[in-house]
Design a protein around this motif. Structure first.
Motif, PDB file in Angstrom:
ATOM      1  N   GLU A 135       0.856  -1.185   0.000  1.00 25.88           N
ATOM      2  CA  GLU A 135       0.000   0.000   0.000  1.00 25.88           C
ATOM      3  C   GLU A 135       0.886   1.226   0.000  1.00 25.88           C
ATOM      4  O   GLU A 135       1.986   1.204   0.559  1.00 25.88           O
ATOM      5  CB  GLU A 135      -0.865   0.066   1.261  1.00 25.88           C
ATOM      6  N   GLY A 136       0.381   2.282  -0.588  1.00 28.74           N
ATOM      7  CA  GLY A 136       1.136   3.519  -0.572  1.00 28.74           C
ATOM      8  C   GLY A 136       0.435   4.597  -1.374  1.00 28.74           C
ATOM      9  O   GLY A 136      -0.754   4.487  -1.682  1.00 28.74           O
ATOM     10  N   ARG A 137       1.234   5.616  -1.688  1.00 29.81           N
ATOM     11  CA  ARG A 137       0.724   6.729  -2.500  1.00 29.81           C
ATOM     12  C   ARG A 137       1.674   6.954  -3.658  1.00 29.81           C
ATOM     13  O   ARG A 137       2.892   6.834  -3.502  1.00 29.81           O
ATOM     14  CB  ARG A 137       0.654   8.020  -1.681  1.00 29.81           C
ATOM     15  N   LEU A 138       1.091   7.323  -4.787  1.00 36.13           N
ATOM     16  CA  LEU A 138       1.895   7.742  -5.920  1.00 36.13           C
ATOM     17  C   LEU A 138       2.039   9.252  -5.826  1.00 36.13           C
ATOM     18  O   LEU A 138       1.044   9.973  -5.697  1.00 36.13           O
ATOM     19  CB  LEU A 138       1.227   7.352  -7.241  1.00 36.13           C
ATOM     20  N   LEU A 139       3.293   9.715  -5.863  1.00 33.60           N
ATOM     21  CA  LEU A 139       3.588  11.136  -5.730  1.00 33.60           C
ATOM     22  C   LEU A 139       4.069  11.697  -7.061  1.00 33.60           C
ATOM     23  O   LEU A 139       4.766  11.020  -7.817  1.00 33.60           O
ATOM     24  CB  LEU A 139       4.681  11.345  -4.680  1.00 33.60           C
ATOM     25  N   ASP A 140       3.732  12.956  -7.332  1.00 33.92           N
ATOM     26  CA  ASP A 140       4.242  13.605  -8.541  1.00 33.92           C
ATOM     27  C   ASP A 140       5.656  14.121  -8.284  1.00 33.92           C
ATOM     28  O   ASP A 140       6.222  13.940  -7.199  1.00 33.92           O
ATOM     29  CB  ASP A 140       3.289  14.706  -9.036  1.00 33.92           C
ATOM     30  N   ALA A 141       6.243  14.772  -9.267  1.00 37.08           N
ATOM     31  CA  ALA A 141       7.627  15.246  -9.179  1.00 37.08           C
ATOM     32  C   ALA A 141       7.837  16.245  -8.048  1.00 37.08           C
ATOM     33  O   ALA A 141       8.950  16.396  -7.538  1.00 37.08           O
ATOM     34  CB  ALA A 141       8.052  15.869 -10.507  1.00 37.08           C
ATOM     35  N   ASP A 142       6.773  16.936  -7.620  1.00 34.84           N
ATOM     36  CA  ASP A 142       6.853  17.896  -6.518  1.00 34.84           C
ATOM     37  C   ASP A 142       6.542  17.267  -5.159  1.00 34.84           C
ATOM     38  O   ASP A 142       6.494  17.967  -4.153  1.00 34.84           O
ATOM     39  CB  ASP A 142       5.889  19.061  -6.767  1.00 34.84           C
ATOM     40  N   GLY A 143       6.317  15.960  -5.129  1.00 33.57           N
ATOM     41  CA  GLY A 143       6.015  15.281  -3.878  1.00 33.57           C
ATOM     42  C   GLY A 143       4.557  15.353  -3.460  1.00 33.57           C
ATOM     43  O   GLY A 143       4.211  14.954  -2.360  1.00 33.57           O
ATOM     44  N   GLU A 144       3.710  15.842  -4.355  1.00 34.35           N
ATOM     45  CA  GLU A 144       2.276  15.912  -4.068  1.00 34.35           C
ATOM     46  C   GLU A 144       1.633  14.564  -4.370  1.00 34.35           C
ATOM     47  O   GLU A 144       1.940  13.931  -5.386  1.00 34.35           O
ATOM     48  CB  GLU A 144       1.602  16.999  -4.916  1.00 34.35           C
ATOM     49  N   GLY A 145       0.719  14.132  -3.494  1.00 37.32           N
ATOM     50  CA  GLY A 145       0.045  12.865  -3.697  1.00 37.32           C
ATOM     51  C   GLY A 145      -0.928  12.913  -4.866  1.00 37.32           C
ATOM     52  O   GLY A 145      -1.744  13.827  -4.954  1.00 37.32           O
ATOM     53  N   LEU A 146      -0.807  11.939  -5.765  1.00 38.67           N
ATOM     54  CA  LEU A 146      -1.731  11.831  -6.892  1.00 38.67           C
ATOM     55  C   LEU A 146      -2.904  10.929  -6.540  1.00 38.67           C
ATOM     56  O   LEU A 146      -4.047  11.245  -6.812  1.00 38.67           O
ATOM     57  CB  LEU A 146      -1.006  11.301  -8.129  1.00 38.67           C
ATOM     58  N   PHE A 147      -2.601   9.773  -5.933  1.00 39.90           N
ATOM     59  CA  PHE A 147      -3.639   8.846  -5.484  1.00 39.90           C
ATOM     60  C   PHE A 147      -3.006   7.773  -4.611  1.00 39.90           C
ATOM     61  O   PHE A 147      -1.794   7.568  -4.633  1.00 39.90           O
ATOM     62  CB  PHE A 147      -4.406   8.220  -6.660  1.00 39.90           C
ATOM     63  N   ALA A 148      -3.844   7.101  -3.837  1.00 37.68           N
ATOM     64  CA  ALA A 148      -3.410   5.959  -3.031  1.00 37.68           C
ATOM     65  C   ALA A 148      -3.586   4.696  -3.869  1.00 37.68           C
ATOM     66  O   ALA A 148      -4.454   4.629  -4.741  1.00 37.68           O
ATOM     67  CB  ALA A 148      -4.232   5.880  -1.752  1.00 37.68           C
ATOM     68  N   PHE A 149      -2.745   3.702  -3.598  1.00 36.38           N
ATOM     69  CA  PHE A 149      -2.839   2.442  -4.335  1.00 36.38           C
ATOM     70  C   PHE A 149      -2.658   1.265  -3.394  1.00 36.38           C
ATOM     71  O   PHE A 149      -2.079   1.391  -2.305  1.00 36.38           O
ATOM     72  CB  PHE A 149      -1.801   2.378  -5.461  1.00 36.38           C
ATOM     73  N   GLU A 150      -3.165   0.133  -3.825  1.00 34.74           N
ATOM     74  CA  GLU A 150      -2.927  -1.162  -3.205  1.00 34.74           C
ATOM     75  C   GLU A 150      -2.553  -2.113  -4.332  1.00 34.74           C
ATOM     76  O   GLU A 150      -3.281  -2.212  -5.319  1.00 34.74           O
ATOM     77  CB  GLU A 150      -4.175  -1.673  -2.499  1.00 34.74           C
ATOM     78  N   ASP A 151      -1.425  -2.780  -4.192  1.00 35.78           N
ATOM     79  CA  ASP A 151      -0.981  -3.750  -5.188  1.00 35.78           C
ATOM     80  C   ASP A 151      -0.855  -5.113  -4.533  1.00 35.78           C
ATOM     81  O   ASP A 151      -0.281  -5.237  -3.438  1.00 35.78           O
ATOM     82  CB  ASP A 151       0.392  -3.365  -5.760  1.00 35.78           C
ATOM     83  N   ASP A 152      -1.378  -6.119  -5.195  1.00 36.61           N
ATOM     84  CA  ASP A 152      -1.207  -7.513  -4.783  1.00 36.61           C
ATOM     85  C   ASP A 152      -0.299  -8.185  -5.805  1.00 36.61           C
ATOM     86  O   ASP A 152      -0.518  -8.061  -7.020  1.00 36.61           O
ATOM     87  CB  ASP A 152      -2.554  -8.241  -4.732  1.00 36.61           C
ATOM     88  N   PHE A 153       0.712  -8.879  -5.321  1.00 36.98           N
ATOM     89  CA  PHE A 153       1.706  -9.523  -6.169  1.00 36.98           C
ATOM     90  C   PHE A 153       1.682 -11.031  -5.976  1.00 36.98           C
ATOM     91  O   PHE A 153       1.563 -11.508  -4.842  1.00 36.98           O
ATOM     92  CB  PHE A 153       3.122  -9.048  -5.783  1.00 36.98           C
TER      93      PHE A 153
END
Length: 108
Positions: A75-93
């Motif tokens: 789980e985490g957040r995807l951040l843009d180049a300025d460190g601003e959060g774009l969205f939260a994600f959950e990945d299952d591998f």
């Protein structure tokens, strides 16, 4: 490599634009189920991440990784180049033979 190490290397290689390492983490027939599409095959997934992602100047801020042998969840957040959060994600591998065989991404 254990599953947690593989998952951390997955995000690190994407963030560093290190597509050679990224490719080495993926099974040849990897499948990535994303909210917007399904990507099948290592070469196709590498090409997408390298050339076709809507925003390549991002980083992954991980808040949790849990692994259980051949599976892992992150789980985490995807951040843009300025460190601003774009969205939260959950990945299952799913990990097979030390390589990522399947990824399922959910965003919120």
């Amino acid at each position: 490599m254990d599953s947690e190490t593989v998952v951390r290397a997955y995000y690190d290689s994407i963030d560093a634009h290190d597509y050679e390492t990224f490719a080495g983490l993926l099974a040849p027939d990897v499948v990535h189920d994303r909210p917007d599409r399904t990507i099948e095959g290592r070469d196709t997934l590498v090409s997408f991440m390298r050339d076709d992602r809507p925003n390549k100047e991002t980083s992954h801020e991980l808040s949790r990784i849990e692994e259980n042998g051949t599976t892992a969840a992150a789980e985490g957040r995807l951040l843009d180049a300025d460190g601003e959060g774009l969205f939260a994600f959950e990945d299952d591998f799913s990990i097979e033979g030390g390589r990522i065989a399947r990824i399922r991404t959910r965003t919120r």
